[in-house]
Design an enzyme around this catalytic site. Sequence first.
Site, PDB file in Angstrom:
ATOM      1  N   LYS A  23      39.611 -66.757-101.507  1.00 57.24           N
ATOM      2  CA  LYS A  23      38.820 -66.020-101.264  1.00 57.24           C
ATOM      3  C   LYS A  23      38.698 -66.587 -99.647  1.00 57.24           C
ATOM      4  O   LYS A  23      37.797 -67.943 -99.200  1.00 57.24           O
ATOM      5  CB  LYS A  23      38.100 -66.161-101.789  1.00 57.24           C
ATOM      6  CG  LYS A  23      36.550 -65.934-101.461  1.00 57.24           C
ATOM      7  CD  LYS A  23      34.732 -65.701-102.364  1.00 57.24           C
ATOM      8  CE  LYS A  23      33.773 -64.651-101.699  1.00 57.24           C
ATOM      9  NZ  LYS A  23      33.844 -63.674-101.290  1.00 57.24           N
ATOM     10  N   LYS A  58      41.739 -57.253-102.535  1.00 59.61           N
ATOM     11  CA  LYS A  58      41.678 -57.624-103.804  1.00 59.61           C
ATOM     12  C   LYS A  58      42.950 -58.775-104.287  1.00 59.61           C
ATOM     13  O   LYS A  58      43.433 -57.857-103.761  1.00 59.61           O
ATOM     14  CB  LYS A  58      40.574 -57.298-105.025  1.00 59.61           C
ATOM     15  CG  LYS A  58      39.918 -56.829-104.586  1.00 59.61           C
ATOM     16  CD  LYS A  58      38.852 -55.839-105.332  1.00 59.61           C
ATOM     17  CE  LYS A  58      37.473 -55.249-105.284  1.00 59.61           C
ATOM     18  NZ  LYS A  58      36.458 -56.657-104.451  1.00 59.61           N
ATOM     19  N   GLU A 116      39.666 -61.698-100.904  1.00 62.78           N
ATOM     20  CA  GLU A 116      38.989 -61.389-102.306  1.00 62.78           C
ATOM     21  C   GLU A 116      40.250 -62.117-103.313  1.00 62.78           C
ATOM     22  O   GLU A 116      41.417 -62.622-103.193  1.00 62.78           O
ATOM     23  CB  GLU A 116      38.067 -60.788-102.320  1.00 62.78           C
ATOM     24  CG  GLU A 116      37.109 -60.260-101.480  1.00 62.78           C
ATOM     25  CD  GLU A 116      36.470 -58.737-102.178  1.00 62.78           C
ATOM     26  OE1 GLU A 116      35.097 -58.968-102.977  1.00 62.78           O
ATOM     27  OE2 GLU A 116      36.637 -57.527-101.969  1.00 62.78           O
ATOM     28  N   LYS A 151      24.053 -63.270 -92.328  1.00 65.08           N
ATOM     29  CA  LYS A 151      24.807 -64.726 -92.520  1.00 65.08           C
ATOM     30  C   LYS A 151      24.611 -65.226 -91.020  1.00 65.08           C
ATOM     31  O   LYS A 151      24.197 -64.912 -89.727  1.00 65.08           O
ATOM     32  CB  LYS A 151      26.493 -64.027 -92.981  1.00 65.08           C
ATOM     33  CG  LYS A 151      26.742 -63.828 -94.725  1.00 65.08           C
ATOM     34  CD  LYS A 151      27.720 -63.405 -94.080  1.00 65.08           C
ATOM     35  CE  LYS A 151      28.424 -63.492 -95.862  1.00 65.08           C
ATOM     36  NZ  LYS A 151      28.577 -64.774 -96.893  1.00 65.08           N
ATOM     37  N   HIS A 184      30.832 -53.806 -94.168  1.00 65.14           N
ATOM     38  CA  HIS A 184      30.837 -55.173 -93.897  1.00 65.14           C
ATOM     39  C   HIS A 184      32.057 -55.257 -92.604  1.00 65.14           C
ATOM     40  O   HIS A 184      31.893 -55.820 -91.293  1.00 65.14           O
ATOM     41  CB  HIS A 184      31.731 -56.064 -94.952  1.00 65.14           C
ATOM     42  CG  HIS A 184      30.622 -56.137 -96.261  1.00 65.14           C
ATOM     43  ND1 HIS A 184      28.889 -56.013 -96.089  1.00 65.14           N
ATOM     44  CD2 HIS A 184      31.362 -56.197 -97.506  1.00 65.14           C
ATOM     45  CE1 HIS A 184      29.240 -55.980 -97.676  1.00 65.14           C
ATOM     46  NE2 HIS A 184      30.136 -55.810 -98.098  1.00 65.14           N
ATOM     47  N   ASP A 211      34.783 -49.761-100.103  1.00 64.91           N
ATOM     48  CA  ASP A 211      33.756 -50.824-100.442  1.00 64.91           C
ATOM     49  C   ASP A 211      33.362 -51.475 -98.900  1.00 64.91           C
ATOM     50  O   ASP A 211      32.432 -52.018 -98.947  1.00 64.91           O
ATOM     51  CB  ASP A 211      34.615 -50.950-101.472  1.00 64.91           C
ATOM     52  CG  ASP A 211      33.625 -52.127-102.046  1.00 64.91           C
ATOM     53  OD1 ASP A 211      32.140 -51.686-102.555  1.00 64.91           O
ATOM     54  OD2 ASP A 211      34.191 -53.390-102.653  1.00 64.91           O
ATOM     55  N   HIS A 218      24.720 -57.053 -96.472  1.00 68.29           N
ATOM     56  CA  HIS A 218      24.109 -58.347 -96.743  1.00 68.29           C
ATOM     57  C   HIS A 218      24.894 -59.597 -95.314  1.00 68.29           C
ATOM     58  O   HIS A 218      24.384 -61.089 -94.922  1.00 68.29           O
ATOM     59  CB  HIS A 218      24.449 -59.191 -97.826  1.00 68.29           C
ATOM     60  CG  HIS A 218      25.348 -59.765 -98.627  1.00 68.29           C
ATOM     61  ND1 HIS A 218      26.589 -58.086 -99.387  1.00 68.29           N
ATOM     62  CD2 HIS A 218      26.022 -60.585 -98.415  1.00 68.29           C
ATOM     63  CE1 HIS A 218      27.483 -58.798 -99.529  1.00 68.29           C
ATOM     64  NE2 HIS A 218      27.760 -59.631 -99.169  1.00 68.29           N
TER      65      HIS A 218
END
Length: 490
Positions: free
Chosen positions: A344, A339, A215, A181, A239, A234, A177
């Site tokens: 963020k 994380k 994040e 953007k 990404h 992940d 995804h």
Amino acid sequence: MTTSQDKSNSFVLFGALGDLSLRKLMPAWYYLERSGLLDDSLRILGVARQDITRDKFQQKVIDALNLYVSSEYLHDDVCNRLIERINYCSCDLKNHDDYRKLKQSLKDWNKPISYYLAIPPDLFEAVCDGLYNIQILTKNSRIVVEKPIGYSLESSRDIHDKLLKHFNESQIYRIDHYLGKETVQNLIALRFANSLFSSQWNSKSIEYIEITAAESVGIEGRWDYFDGVGQMRDMVQSHILQLLCLIAMEPPSRLNDESIRNEKVKVLQALQPLTENNISKSFIRAQYSDGEILGETKPGYLNEEGAKSNSTTETFVAIKAEIANWRWSGTPFYIRTGKRMAGKATNIVIHFKADAHFIFDQDQKSSIGNSLIISLHPTEGISLQVFTKRHGVNEGMRLRSDPMSLDFIKSQKLLKIPSGYQRLLSNILLGKQRLFLCKEEIELAWEWCDNAYESWQKSLQPLYSYPVGSNGPNESKDLLQQNGHNWHDE
């Protein structure tokens, strides 16, 4: 080779009651409806295991829209138009007989049909076989799959083999995804439509590049899932490496699916492997420990609910990556993602080299060098840091750094920047694959990540720690400082 496909106005969503569908996909459909970008004949079928009626499913969609669409954009007439397009079919995806119900639900629907698998990868084969067995597939059917596409090179190949049993490469839409953007797409325009940058986009002019995807959230109740994956698999494999490809690739011969994919593949092929010889100076893994974010105490990774105290899964990675080709040899790419960090934020920072001869105050020489900051989150925009004279009679020719900023919402008078999923769903219906990944991209990315893991396991490097609310472990700063560089926010 990519081939053009007929427009699709029939869309089947497997996993229609899952978090991805309700939180991301349904709001994306809403915004497309609101913008008048959906064909009048488009129909959407939600498929899930729960035995509920169409009315109850539609109500769940309405509840999701009320929750995830800002009230200023939510209008009853738009919502009603979308809801009228939506139907529902209860189906146990592992039960071959249930696919007959699916076939009946799709009776008289326009072909080709797009099938979106918002489900775990271990169900991909069952769905593909089920669709094939009810003889509903055509040469222009689309199959759409979400990450994770495997958890290693071997497992990704296994998934691809299962998809290719009934679909050819031109029918498979592999989603990341990030590629939908607005700012990510603007990387192509920024690089290849502006000679100011295109002529300087190489190791002769660029000192180093950093990519950060931080994040502030933790595991959010997904400990069992995340512990089997980790931040490298992940985020980096998908990404981050896609962003790196768009930054580093050569100009495509054409702005089409095949040309852009070919150039991204070349970047991944040129990406230097992380080996036992260079892993200690190129790779940092860490876990977050107890700490505070905005005054609120948060548990460390090993103290999260359901955690295993002996887990060595990383929640943070920092990497020095190098691309062995004519354009980028000698320019490091620093990657950082984790994380429970301070906030963020997702951004790319291009650090340009300073001129060799410096005529201003020598104590400012070390801070000179223009930076191009490309922000993907929380705002989407571009900022070029330039140096100007400080104002004031007593300031002499002291320099200061000022931004020349471009905010996409303000500059283009947008009410809202479209989400990545809006663009991706639209492209699926139109049969355009430029924003989707090919098999070779995914496998090359997995191969690079697998090599890094294996090299780290053979090394003596420890798993580091960083407190909740920080920018990562101190060792991630050392990764850059050993080369005379610094993270932009440090």
